[in-house]
Enzyme design. Structure first.
Site, short mmCIF file in Angstrom:
data_model
loop_
_atom_site.label_atom_id
_atom_site.label_comp_id
_atom_site.label_asym_id
_atom_site.label_seq_id
_atom_site.Cartn_x
_atom_site.Cartn_y
_atom_site.Cartn_z
N HIS A 1 0.83 -1.20 0.00
CA HIS A 1 0.00 0.00 0.00
C HIS A 1 0.87 1.25 0.00
CE1 HIS A 1 0.62 1.61 4.14
NE2 HIS A 1 1.02 0.37 4.36
N CYS A 2 0.24 2.37 -0.39
CA CYS A 2 0.88 3.68 -0.27
C CYS A 2 -0.06 4.59 0.49
CB CYS A 2 1.30 4.22 -1.63
SG CYS A 2 -0.02 4.33 -2.87
N SER A 3 -0.27 5.80 0.03
CA SER A 3 -1.15 6.74 0.74
C SER A 3 -2.57 6.69 0.21
CB SER A 3 -0.59 8.17 0.61
OG SER A 3 -1.40 9.09 1.30
#
Length: 247
Positions: free
Chosen positions: A141-143
């Site tokens: 995941h990222c933001s």
């Protein structure tokens, strides 16, 4: 036969979803609850975390930068049943808003193509961790779960034999399921002084942006498998990535 929802309903995240259930070129389909993609996890509740663990989560790979993690800590750090890793993706590139402000015709495809060329060690590290992860589901995941996460997702799906049209549709899902998250990120961008037109471009999930990235992989590297080989993954690791999604 057991059925699965692509979007995993969580109180503390908006864009955690499964890469399973997509048709592959050989007539098969990608495997459910094997590889998940997502947005930031810092607001997950205890029930959210237990839900993910109950669904088989064993590995989390955080693609955010050190500053992002400092501001919004990952709840899986030090978890007793889930292995946590961090590889900052696209961190070596110029700030996204600067790129968008400098190019009149900018779309996120610019960013993706440059990331594919300039951030190859980090991309190889992320994919290597997925290939070597223990049994169970891997969540990266990222933001927003759109850009950094989108590139890794595209490479995984292409390597597993999922057709281009489906990869683009998977990318574009963020725009249809993550309205509250995108609205929040837009408000934060405006508070930082980003021009509204730039914020809108940066936060878009236009199909053309992923099409541009996939075309770049094909034209420059000869396809996803050749790209993975070019950035240093072994044939065995590339095969493990494919089998993780299709076996």
């Amino acid at each position: 036969m057991q059925t699965f929802d692509r979007l995993i309903a969580l109180d503390g995240a908006h864009n955690v979803r499964d890469l399973g259930g997509y048709l592959t070129a050989d007539g098969g389909s990608t495997r459910w609850r094997s590889i998940l993609r997502g947005d930031a996890l810092h607001a997950l509740t205890a029930a959210d975390i237990e839900n993910l663990v109950d669904q088989g989560l064993t590995t989390v790979i955080d693609l955010r930068s050190e500053s992002e993690i400092t501001a919004e800590a990952n709840p899986f750090t030090g978890h007793d049943r889930v292995s946590y890793h961090n590889t900052s993706l696209f961190g070596a590139m110029a700030p996204l808003e600067m790129m968008a402000d400098a190019i009149s015709s900018f779309d996120m495809g610019h960013r993706y193509c440059r990331g594919l060329d300039e951030c190859q060690p980090a991309i190889a590290e992320v994919l290597g961790k997925i290939a070597d992860a223990p049994d169970g589901a891997v969540l990266f995941h990222c933001s927003a779960g759109k850009d950094r996460t989108g590139i890794i997702s595209a490479l995984l799906l292409a390597n597993a034999g999922v057709e281009e049209k489906t990869i683009i549709e998977d990318y574009a899902l963020t725009a249809t399921i993550s309205g509250p998250l995108i609205s929040l990120l837009r408000e934060r961008a405006l508070q930082r002084g980003i021009r509204p037109t730039v914020a809108d471009v940066v936060l878009a999930s236009e199909p053309a942006s992923m099409l541009r990235a996939l075309a770049h992989i094909s034209a420059t590297y000869g396809g996803a498998r050749s790209y993975l080989s070019a950035i240093g993954l072994s044939d065995a690791a590339i095969d493990r990535l494919a089998s993780r999604l299709t076996a």
